[in-house]
Design a protein around this motif. Structure first.
Motif, mmCIF file in Angstrom:
data_model
loop_
_atom_site.group_PDB
_atom_site.id
_atom_site.type_symbol
_atom_site.label_atom_id
_atom_site.label_comp_id
_atom_site.label_asym_id
_atom_site.label_seq_id
_atom_site.Cartn_x
_atom_site.Cartn_y
_atom_site.Cartn_z
ATOM 1 N N UNK A 47 0.795 -1.226 0.000
ATOM 2 C CA UNK A 47 0.000 0.000 0.000
ATOM 3 C C UNK A 47 0.826 1.274 0.000
ATOM 4 N N UNK A 48 2.118 1.150 -0.294
ATOM 5 C CA UNK A 48 2.961 2.331 -0.358
ATOM 6 C C UNK A 48 2.955 2.964 -1.744
ATOM 7 N N UNK A 49 2.096 2.473 -2.622
ATOM 8 C CA UNK A 49 2.071 2.934 -4.013
ATOM 9 C C UNK A 49 3.379 2.634 -4.732
ATOM 10 N N UNK A 50 4.097 1.630 -4.233
ATOM 11 C CA UNK A 50 5.290 1.188 -4.932
ATOM 12 C C UNK A 50 4.955 0.066 -5.908
ATOM 13 N N UNK A 51 3.803 -0.601 -5.681
ATOM 14 C CA UNK A 51 3.466 -1.763 -6.488
ATOM 15 C C UNK A 51 4.011 -3.011 -5.827
ATOM 16 N N UNK A 52 3.281 -4.096 -5.976
ATOM 17 C CA UNK A 52 3.723 -5.356 -5.382
ATOM 18 C C UNK A 52 4.844 -5.980 -6.190
ATOM 19 N N UNK A 53 5.839 -6.527 -5.539
ATOM 20 C CA UNK A 53 6.839 -7.287 -6.288
ATOM 21 C C UNK A 53 6.301 -8.672 -6.592
ATOM 22 N N UNK A 54 6.731 -9.264 -7.681
ATOM 23 C CA UNK A 54 6.371 -10.647 -7.946
ATOM 24 C C UNK A 54 7.553 -11.533 -7.621
ATOM 25 N N UNK A 55 7.425 -12.807 -7.926
ATOM 26 C CA UNK A 55 8.478 -13.733 -7.536
ATOM 27 C C UNK A 55 9.786 -13.491 -8.268
ATOM 28 N N UNK A 56 9.793 -12.609 -9.251
ATOM 29 C CA UNK A 56 11.039 -12.262 -9.939
ATOM 30 C C UNK A 56 11.737 -11.060 -9.302
ATOM 31 N N UNK A 57 11.112 -10.453 -8.308
ATOM 32 C CA UNK A 57 11.725 -9.337 -7.595
ATOM 33 C C UNK A 57 12.427 -9.908 -6.367
ATOM 34 N N UNK A 58 13.728 -10.019 -6.466
ATOM 35 C CA UNK A 58 14.478 -10.760 -5.476
ATOM 36 C C UNK A 58 14.798 -9.913 -4.250
ATOM 37 N N UNK A 59 15.239 -10.638 -3.225
ATOM 38 C CA UNK A 59 15.716 -10.021 -1.998
ATOM 39 C C UNK A 59 17.236 -9.965 -2.051
ATOM 40 N N UNK A 60 17.793 -8.827 -1.682
ATOM 41 C CA UNK A 60 19.238 -8.701 -1.532
ATOM 42 C C UNK A 60 19.514 -8.521 -0.047
ATOM 43 N N UNK A 61 20.380 -9.340 0.499
ATOM 44 C CA UNK A 61 20.537 -9.347 1.951
ATOM 45 C C UNK A 61 21.995 -9.537 2.334
ATOM 46 N N UNK A 62 22.348 -8.956 3.496
ATOM 47 C CA UNK A 62 23.723 -8.990 3.989
ATOM 48 C C UNK A 62 23.711 -9.076 5.510
ATOM 49 N N UNK A 63 24.387 -10.074 6.100
ATOM 50 C CA UNK A 63 24.534 -10.105 7.567
ATOM 51 C C UNK A 63 25.235 -8.833 8.046
ATOM 52 N N UNK A 64 24.773 -8.328 9.171
ATOM 53 C CA UNK A 64 25.253 -7.033 9.659
ATOM 54 C C UNK A 64 25.996 -7.198 10.973
ATOM 55 N N UNK A 65 27.232 -6.683 11.012
ATOM 56 C CA UNK A 65 28.068 -6.681 12.222
ATOM 57 C C UNK A 65 28.451 -5.233 12.516
ATOM 58 N N UNK A 66 27.678 -4.545 13.349
ATOM 59 C CA UNK A 66 27.930 -3.115 13.585
ATOM 60 C C UNK A 66 29.283 -2.868 14.232
ATOM 61 N N UNK A 67 29.888 -1.725 13.876
ATOM 62 C CA UNK A 67 31.158 -1.314 14.437
ATOM 63 C C UNK A 67 30.990 0.081 15.030
ATOM 64 N N UNK A 68 31.226 0.194 16.322
ATOM 65 C CA UNK A 68 31.045 1.470 17.025
ATOM 66 C C UNK A 68 32.362 2.210 17.163
#
Length: 469
Positions: A448-469
């Motif tokens: 409902x953000x007016x971005x449009x729904x992604x379909x199964x071809x719209x992939x997820x890009x992900x990265x484990x996060x290790x914060x550094x202070x």
């Protein structure tokens, strides 16, 4: 500061008793960045820092950054912070806005802050290198033209981040060519160029250094054979990731090979992927170094890179059954939660009257944040407490690899229905074969953000996060 003054300060510091100097350096332990800088000052300081184990090389693992198609900001999927520890946030509100929020809750696109890479607490965006934990950031200068030696027609560049917080406070960004798959309707290809070996024996890359704040050409000399020809490299590749490990940058390239760049020697070599690598291979770091995971015939195949014998080979860890993931038929809220950065970004920029209307219209999903739901990455035992809601059975599931735990042999997966509905995160223990549901990774009101729904071809890009202070 002038060189003479620097020399004088070092001379004064050298006259301090060792126990006093050790105490001074110990006070920097809370800020690894400054301790890493101090470690590079001189041999005496490095000996004290290493001898007293002042510099913690292991950054805490807190969650996974997820960039979903059509959303302007990445989301942080993580466990609640333990008592006494600083809260971890993935918000990038301190950067220039990626979108303009309209009065009706829609968005006018200006761009996005999609994450392209992560390395030891820093994340690489299209125009920035950012430390979310400290909210420090650098804007990357204008890119050089992609016409350096070694570039060929119908190619562009992907960018990869290298940063070692134990050595220096400076980072580097590498631009590595990506060859677009050949179009049968386009005849503008040079046959000699297409038949030439790739990568070349003398490989010139554009590299940005935060030390000089400039892009420069840098020569890497190949050790060993090439991966193939330019024509053979022109294969579609969706997710080409990199990892930094023991002074080298490992980059997953097209044509199923990994390029290992030795940053201290300016040399590189080609590492072929293991045979029968399945779809969507994911290159990552875990307990024993560089790992590769992919989906093969309804199984999850995990291999480990072994460089102990002097030459590189891949060792099969296991083929893991995915039926437990497919059979899971509950929707879980917790123990991990999605920060819902995009949802709150839009609401925070609406006029008050519209905001109230939107809040009445949109029902915020339940986010359970209780101490009993805390997921401890340093403990292989998981709490079974979950906030369960009903979920209907579904025949089709879209599965993706979210990343590896950097210190435990655990891989994170997502499973979703069509259009990423009811997307759920899982932790799969590679040694005990235990599967743990972590929670929903579906952003509130994604549709409902007016971005449009992604379909199964719209992939997820992900990265484990290790914060550094």
């Amino acid at each position: 500061m002038e060189p003479q003054e620097q020399h004088g300060d070092l001379a004064l510091a050298a006259r301090l008793p060792e126990d006093v100097l050790t105490d001074v350096l110990r006070r920097l332990a809370a800020t690894p960045r400054y301790l890493a800088i101090s470690r590079s000052v001189c041999k005496e300081w490095r000996a004290i820092i290493d001898g007293e184990s002042l510099l913690c090389t292991r950054l805490p693992f807190t969650g996974i950054f997820i960039s979903l198609a059509v959303l302007p900001f990445p989301e942080l999927f993580s466990r609640p912070s333990a008592p006494g520890r600083p809260a971890v946030s993935g918000k990038l509100h301190f950067l220039a806005p990626a979108v303009k929020v309209l009065p009706d809750g829609g968005c006018d696109w200006r761009g996005s802050h999609c994450i392209q890479g992560h390395c030891n607490g820093l994340i690489l965006l299209r125009d920035y290198v950012v430390n979310p934990a400290t909210q420090r950031w650098d804007r990357l200068p204008e890119r050089p033209r992609d016409n350096a030696k070694g570039m060929v027609r119908h190619s562009r560049c992907n960018e990869y981040l290298a940063f070692d917080h134990t050595v220096s406070s400076h980072y580097q960004v590498f631009r590595i060519p990506y060859f677009q798959p050949r179009c049968r309707f386009d005849n503008d290809y040079d046959p000699i160029e297409e038949a030439s070996e790739w990568p070349p024996s003398r490989y010139i890359l554009h590299v940005f250094s935060s030390r000089t704040s400039t892009w420069k050409e840098r020569l890497f000399v190949r050790q060993g054979d090439a991966a193939g020809t330019v024509a053979e490299t022109r294969q579609f590749s969706r997710r080409l990731l990199s990892v930094y490990w023991r002074g080298s940058l490992y980059v997953h390239c097209q044509n199923n090979f990994v390029m290992r760049l030795s940053l201290s020697e300016d040399k590189y070599n080609i590492i072929k992927l293991p045979m029968d690598t399945g779809r969507d291979p994911y290159l990552g770091l875990s307990q024993n170094g560089v790992y590769l995971a992919s989906f093969v015939n309804h199984h999850l195949r995990v291999c480990i890179m072994d460089e102990s014998s002097g030459h590189v080979q891949w060792t099969l860890k296991h083929d893991y059954d995915l039926n437990p993931v497919k059979a899971f038929n509950r929707q879980v809220n917790g123990p991990w939660i999605l920060e819902d950065i995009n949802y709150h970004f839009v609401l925070s920029r609406l006029p008050k009257v519209n905001k109230e209307a939107v809040i009445r219209y949109r029902q915020k999903k339940k986010a359970v944040v209780q101490e009993k739901f805390e997921w401890n990455s340093d403990d292989d035992d998981f709490d079974e407490h979950e906030d369960i809601v009903e979920a209907h059975q579904h025949k089709y599931f879209d599965m993706e690899i979210l990343g590896f735990h950097p210190y435990k042999e655990i891989i994170f997966l997502s499973r979703a229905e069509n259009f990423k509905l009811n997307a759920t995160g899982f932790a799969y223990h590679l040694n005990s074969f235990k599967l743990e549901s972590l929670g929903s990774i579906y952003p509130t009101d994604y549709a409902k953000f007016n971005f449009g729904l992604p379909n199964e071809n719209c992939y997820i890009y992900s990265f484990p996060y290790t914060p550094m202070y």
